[in-house]
Scaffold this motif. Sequence first.
Motif, PDB file in Angstrom:
ATOM      1  N   TYR A 162      54.229  44.813  40.897  1.00 22.70           N
ATOM      2  CA  TYR A 162      53.472  45.809  40.182  1.00 22.70           C
ATOM      3  C   TYR A 162      54.034  47.516  40.365  1.00 22.70           C
ATOM      4  O   TYR A 162      53.354  48.087  40.164  1.00 22.70           O
ATOM      5  CB  TYR A 162      51.972  45.861  40.532  1.00 22.70           C
ATOM      6  CG  TYR A 162      51.319  44.424  40.343  1.00 22.70           C
ATOM      7  CD1 TYR A 162      50.741  44.331  38.750  1.00 22.70           C
ATOM      8  CD2 TYR A 162      51.154  43.675  41.179  1.00 22.70           C
ATOM      9  CE1 TYR A 162      50.101  43.093  38.570  1.00 22.70           C
ATOM     10  CE2 TYR A 162      50.499  42.375  41.114  1.00 22.70           C
ATOM     11  CZ  TYR A 162      50.115  42.005  39.654  1.00 22.70           C
ATOM     12  OH  TYR A 162      49.391  41.020  39.398  1.00 22.70           O
ATOM     13  N   LYS A 194      54.588  49.825  35.917  1.00 23.28           N
ATOM     14  CA  LYS A 194      53.098  49.766  35.218  1.00 23.28           C
ATOM     15  C   LYS A 194      52.913  48.534  34.321  1.00 23.28           C
ATOM     16  O   LYS A 194      51.773  48.063  33.968  1.00 23.28           O
ATOM     17  CB  LYS A 194      52.927  51.072  34.648  1.00 23.28           C
ATOM     18  CG  LYS A 194      51.722  52.012  35.367  1.00 23.28           C
ATOM     19  CD  LYS A 194      51.116  52.929  34.650  1.00 23.28           C
ATOM     20  CE  LYS A 194      51.782  53.815  33.397  1.00 23.28           C
ATOM     21  NZ  LYS A 194      50.897  55.013  33.238  1.00 23.28           N
ATOM     22  N   TYR A 197      51.240  44.719  34.690  1.00 22.65           N
ATOM     23  CA  TYR A 197      49.870  44.673  34.705  1.00 22.65           C
ATOM     24  C   TYR A 197      49.465  43.826  33.071  1.00 22.65           C
ATOM     25  O   TYR A 197      49.138  42.957  33.109  1.00 22.65           O
ATOM     26  CB  TYR A 197      48.870  45.689  34.611  1.00 22.65           C
ATOM     27  CG  TYR A 197      48.887  46.312  36.062  1.00 22.65           C
ATOM     28  CD1 TYR A 197      48.124  45.735  37.133  1.00 22.65           C
ATOM     29  CD2 TYR A 197      49.786  47.326  36.501  1.00 22.65           C
ATOM     30  CE1 TYR A 197      48.198  46.335  38.624  1.00 22.65           C
ATOM     31  CE2 TYR A 197      49.830  48.028  37.579  1.00 22.65           C
ATOM     32  CZ  TYR A 197      48.821  47.354  38.677  1.00 22.65           C
ATOM     33  OH  TYR A 197      49.155  47.878  40.048  1.00 22.65           O
ATOM     34  N   TYR A 202      46.807  40.442  42.797  1.00 23.69           N
ATOM     35  CA  TYR A 202      46.744  41.883  42.259  1.00 23.69           C
ATOM     36  C   TYR A 202      46.268  42.586  43.140  1.00 23.69           C
ATOM     37  O   TYR A 202      45.465  42.166  44.220  1.00 23.69           O
ATOM     38  CB  TYR A 202      45.986  41.723  41.006  1.00 23.69           C
ATOM     39  CG  TYR A 202      44.380  41.425  41.319  1.00 23.69           C
ATOM     40  CD1 TYR A 202      44.199  40.236  41.262  1.00 23.69           C
ATOM     41  CD2 TYR A 202      43.407  42.366  41.636  1.00 23.69           C
ATOM     42  CE1 TYR A 202      42.742  39.855  41.557  1.00 23.69           C
ATOM     43  CE2 TYR A 202      41.949  42.044  41.967  1.00 23.69           C
ATOM     44  CZ  TYR A 202      41.961  40.803  41.943  1.00 23.69           C
ATOM     45  OH  TYR A 202      40.447  40.543  42.210  1.00 23.69           O
ATOM     46  N   PRO A 203      46.776  43.967  43.351  1.00 29.38           N
ATOM     47  CA  PRO A 203      46.388  44.924  44.353  1.00 29.38           C
ATOM     48  C   PRO A 203      45.108  45.654  44.035  1.00 29.38           C
ATOM     49  O   PRO A 203      45.145  45.614  42.701  1.00 29.38           O
ATOM     50  CB  PRO A 203      47.915  45.854  44.309  1.00 29.38           C
ATOM     51  CG  PRO A 203      48.198  45.931  42.786  1.00 29.38           C
ATOM     52  CD  PRO A 203      47.893  44.369  42.253  1.00 29.38           C
ATOM     53  N   ARG A 220      44.173  52.653  40.357  1.00 26.41           N
ATOM     54  CA  ARG A 220      44.842  52.865  39.205  1.00 26.41           C
ATOM     55  C   ARG A 220      44.193  52.107  38.134  1.00 26.41           C
ATOM     56  O   ARG A 220      43.968  51.085  38.527  1.00 26.41           O
ATOM     57  CB  ARG A 220      46.173  52.146  39.720  1.00 26.41           C
ATOM     58  CG  ARG A 220      47.391  52.439  38.712  1.00 26.41           C
ATOM     59  CD  ARG A 220      48.493  51.810  38.977  1.00 26.41           C
ATOM     60  NE  ARG A 220      49.616  52.547  38.233  1.00 26.41           N
ATOM     61  CZ  ARG A 220      50.944  52.507  38.537  1.00 26.41           C
ATOM     62  NH1 ARG A 220      51.399  51.867  39.748  1.00 26.41           N
ATOM     63  NH2 ARG A 220      51.795  53.340  37.826  1.00 26.41           N
ATOM     64  N   GLU A 222      45.396  50.615  35.361  1.00 23.29           N
ATOM     65  CA  GLU A 222      45.725  49.235  35.221  1.00 23.29           C
ATOM     66  C   GLU A 222      45.203  48.319  36.212  1.00 23.29           C
ATOM     67  O   GLU A 222      45.068  47.015  35.764  1.00 23.29           O
ATOM     68  CB  GLU A 222      47.177  49.331  35.202  1.00 23.29           C
ATOM     69  CG  GLU A 222      47.710  50.304  33.952  1.00 23.29           C
ATOM     70  CD  GLU A 222      47.982  51.570  34.420  1.00 23.29           C
ATOM     71  OE1 GLU A 222      47.665  51.984  35.699  1.00 23.29           O
ATOM     72  OE2 GLU A 222      48.443  52.272  33.825  1.00 23.29           O
ATOM     73  N   ALA A 223      45.327  48.565  37.450  1.00 22.91           N
ATOM     74  CA  ALA A 223      45.149  47.670  38.525  1.00 22.91           C
ATOM     75  C   ALA A 223      43.586  47.179  38.487  1.00 22.91           C
ATOM     76  O   ALA A 223      43.139  46.124  38.525  1.00 22.91           O
ATOM     77  CB  ALA A 223      45.366  48.230  39.972  1.00 22.91           C
ATOM     78  N   HIS A 224      42.845  48.214  38.214  1.00 30.56           N
ATOM     79  CA  HIS A 224      41.419  47.916  38.260  1.00 30.56           C
ATOM     80  C   HIS A 224      40.999  47.163  36.933  1.00 30.56           C
ATOM     81  O   HIS A 224      40.273  46.273  36.975  1.00 30.56           O
ATOM     82  CB  HIS A 224      40.565  49.477  37.907  1.00 30.56           C
ATOM     83  CG  HIS A 224      39.102  49.270  37.876  1.00 30.56           C
ATOM     84  ND1 HIS A 224      38.698  49.246  36.717  1.00 30.56           N
ATOM     85  CD2 HIS A 224      38.270  49.222  38.797  1.00 30.56           C
ATOM     86  CE1 HIS A 224      37.169  49.331  36.946  1.00 30.56           C
ATOM     87  NE2 HIS A 224      37.004  49.101  38.367  1.00 30.56           N
ATOM     88  N   SER A 267      43.309  43.744  48.115  1.00 28.81           N
ATOM     89  CA  SER A 267      43.884  42.961  47.143  1.00 28.81           C
ATOM     90  C   SER A 267      43.071  41.669  46.641  1.00 28.81           C
ATOM     91  O   SER A 267      42.023  41.465  47.417  1.00 28.81           O
ATOM     92  CB  SER A 267      45.370  42.415  47.401  1.00 28.81           C
ATOM     93  OG  SER A 267      45.537  41.229  48.506  1.00 28.81           O
TER      94      SER A 267
END
Length: 314
Positions: free
Chosen positions: A194, A197, A200, A223-224, A228, A230-232, A277
Amino acid sequence: MFSYRHAFHAGNHADVLKHAVLIALLKHLAGRDTALMVLDTHAGAGLYRLDGDYANTSGEAINGVYKLLSDKKRGIVQVKKALLAANSVTKTDEKQSDILSDYIETVLSFNAKGAEKPTIYPGSPFIIQRFLQGRDRLKAFEIHPTDSKTLAANLAQLEAGRQIAILKEDGFEGVKKFLPPPSKRALLLCDPSYEMKTDYARVVAMVTDALKRFPTGTYAVWYPIIPRPEAHDLPRKLKTLANRVGKPFLNVSLTVKSSKLIKTAEGEVERPGLPASGMFVINPPFTLKAALEVAMPQIATLLGQDANAAYTIE
Ligand code: SAM
């Protein structure tokens, strides 16, 4: 483009979660009468030295796998005491979770018996290979030139022949040609860094496509959990996808510390490093949830670094 090297992070808390879940999946799916196709979209270098330069740079294994191994050495009674003290298991819980035991046994199996401290940490392709039998197959994708060379050299020691293929290509695209597998049984692990960007969105696009090609495969995405957008959004998008295609899912997360910025004694502000994570599994084995309900309180207690330590299972 390729600055991420997994060797810096090998054996950290995210690896513990990812590899513990991976082992639970393999134990359920590999070695059956019908062949299993395992696709590792982001394989890494395969084996890591925990006493080597890379791992020493951050020492992340000290707050990850080493915490579990030292507890193993002190014995199960001590682990139980720590867990009881933290109120995370009840007195009726008799033993360490199978997921945790299997994970510890697997890591130890790559190290000399009775070694003071394990120095070798297995990455996903080695963990996977350990559970393959008969006509089960692994396709390991690794695009980084150095890591794919190291992976090939490491895997060559296993003399696994046709059981393993290393593909020095983009894993997101490369898996398409293996789905659906001839045996109609597949496990896919997607574990990007990741760093970009775009990873994701590529994860979601790949899983969406894979589910069309092979709706009954088991798809596991690490996933982390970082501040951020995108991560959320990633686990939320995977959940929407699984619901849309009517497939069961399991979403497990591990938090080991606060995500707040840290103020040092010198008045500088530092990032805390990865605080949490998750693993999102579509079409999980039906036994996985109950096994994680035993394992996660134990893992969160043993790896927790502050009062924010927690887990969720959805
Ligand atoms: N799955 C490994 C494990 O558990 O031991 C760790 C993988 S590491 C988090 C991510 C790896 O993906 C890195 O080695 C990186 O070089 C590689 N990589 C990055 N982009 C890739 C892509 N598009 N296709 C295949 N590999 C990629």
